[in-house]
Design a protein around this motif. Sequence first.
Motif, PDB file in Angstrom:
ATOM      1  N   LYS A   6       6.088  -0.927   3.439  1.00 33.76           N
ATOM      2  CA  LYS A   6       5.652  -1.613   4.658  1.00 33.76           C
ATOM      3  C   LYS A   6       6.780  -1.759   5.669  1.00 33.76           C
ATOM      4  O   LYS A   6       6.529  -2.072   6.839  1.00 33.76           O
ATOM      5  N   SER A  11       5.263   0.741  11.635  1.00 31.96           N
ATOM      6  CA  SER A  11       4.939  -0.317  10.683  1.00 31.96           C
ATOM      7  C   SER A  11       3.440  -0.495  10.492  1.00 31.96           C
ATOM      8  O   SER A  11       2.970  -0.739   9.373  1.00 31.96           O
ATOM      9  N   GLU A  15       1.670  -0.299   6.899  1.00 34.80           N
ATOM     10  CA  GLU A  15       1.051  -1.518   6.369  1.00 34.80           C
ATOM     11  C   GLU A  15      -0.398  -1.267   5.955  1.00 34.80           C
ATOM     12  O   GLU A  15      -0.852  -1.724   4.899  1.00 34.80           O
TER      13      GLU A  15
END
Length: 484
Positions: A6, A11, A15
Amino acid sequence: MATEIKSLAPSSVWEFFYDLTQIPRPTGQTRASEDYVIALGKRLGLETKRDAVGNVLIRKPATSGMQDRLVVTLQAHLDMVPQANSDSSHNFATDPIDAYIDGEWVKARGTTLGADNGIGAAYAMAVLAATDLKHGPIEALFTIDEEVGMVGANGLQPGFSQGDILINLDSEDECELFIGCAGGLDVEATLEYKDEVSVPEGDIAVKVSLTGLKGGHSGMDIILGRGNANKLMNRFLKEAIQSCGARVSSFVGGSLRNAIPREAFAVITIPEEEADGLWELASDYIDTLQTEYKDIEANINFVLERVELPKTVVPEEIQDGVINAVEGCVNGVMSMLTSFPEIVESSTNMARVMLKDGKFEAYFLVRSSLESRKYQVASSIESVMSLCGAKVRFDGAYNGWAPNADSSILKTMRLAYEQVLGITPEIKVIHAGLECGIIQGAMPEMDMISIGPNIRHPHSPDEKVEIASVEKTWRVLCKALELV
């Protein structure tokens, strides 16, 4: 720890991908991942719906000033191929994937990673969640059970999607634009027999194990010439029958229809006085395999071990007929495309073989960009299998995706690559079953293309996705949405 992924960029993509690794989603068990995507759409306040099959569609309005643009559908599938190493206790129905960073790549410990097609789904979700992108009207279409039978795509009804352009996110080579793919056909051969022949008196039992092959995707990797565990085990059994008087009690190899089989196991019996000869034959055979597959298969493991006598062996006429049929059946690359000489046109994968307990089964996946060739290859399998008395059934046929070199999204995506990465991407046709061909059947006016980051060894526990490639492909995708 799996959570370390993550921290990677972008990002939002990583994630969402991490979340998918925590949701068991083998083919046929995607309900939890469907619910996850639906919950995201509702949390974002977006129009969200699920069809009768299980496909999920989420619509996102255009950013200000771009409402008149064409509707772009981002498409990915939610299921993954469940493959694990033989020493793994992983339960794909209940256990999360243990993903980790290994240098420039993300991998999984002992199992498939699910980047095929989890990264594609993560891209689509990241676009839905983004507040800083410029784009026209967006749809995200998440299909189910692509890996076995293209169930979601086959179940799509006209009108479920309203997209003008489809960007399939299921390709596995950065800087390559895919504009066509192969169709497929499942071939199943079955034969029942009476399981009542006793083990010959004076015989001993031996378990034969062939492991360590690379396996891989039966479309993408078929051109690499990797060993097929079913074919290689059968070859040894035929020699053992001829040289040592072996009798087969059981033979089990391979697993999924679209994975090149990595392992095969057999239990045979031989006269005790032939034991030394069998072990010598096995020693010579592994030397042969290491020579034939030099620089292709580095970790072939071929082991013989004494085991308890089975209750029965396969009747000799059935055994010989099946061994000869498996030996004679075509496997691997059958023909190459003339317009794309480096791309396979047609192939077949002998995916699973089982001979035990009164039943013989063999499963093949035939792929071809040309419909007539697909059925010709399938017919050749049918002909050979019928010689041993097996019944042959064709099932799960799906069409290929015909290339369109004048596609408008092709021109747009090429421009995006040039502006973002300063390169001109290659135009390719893929020897794998993308859903585009089937979706095109339900929505024939849709303009289509397929892109994706570098994913290596899908459908095997060696699967990995390149970190930098995920980021670069994300930037290209965002630029393309702005340009459409």
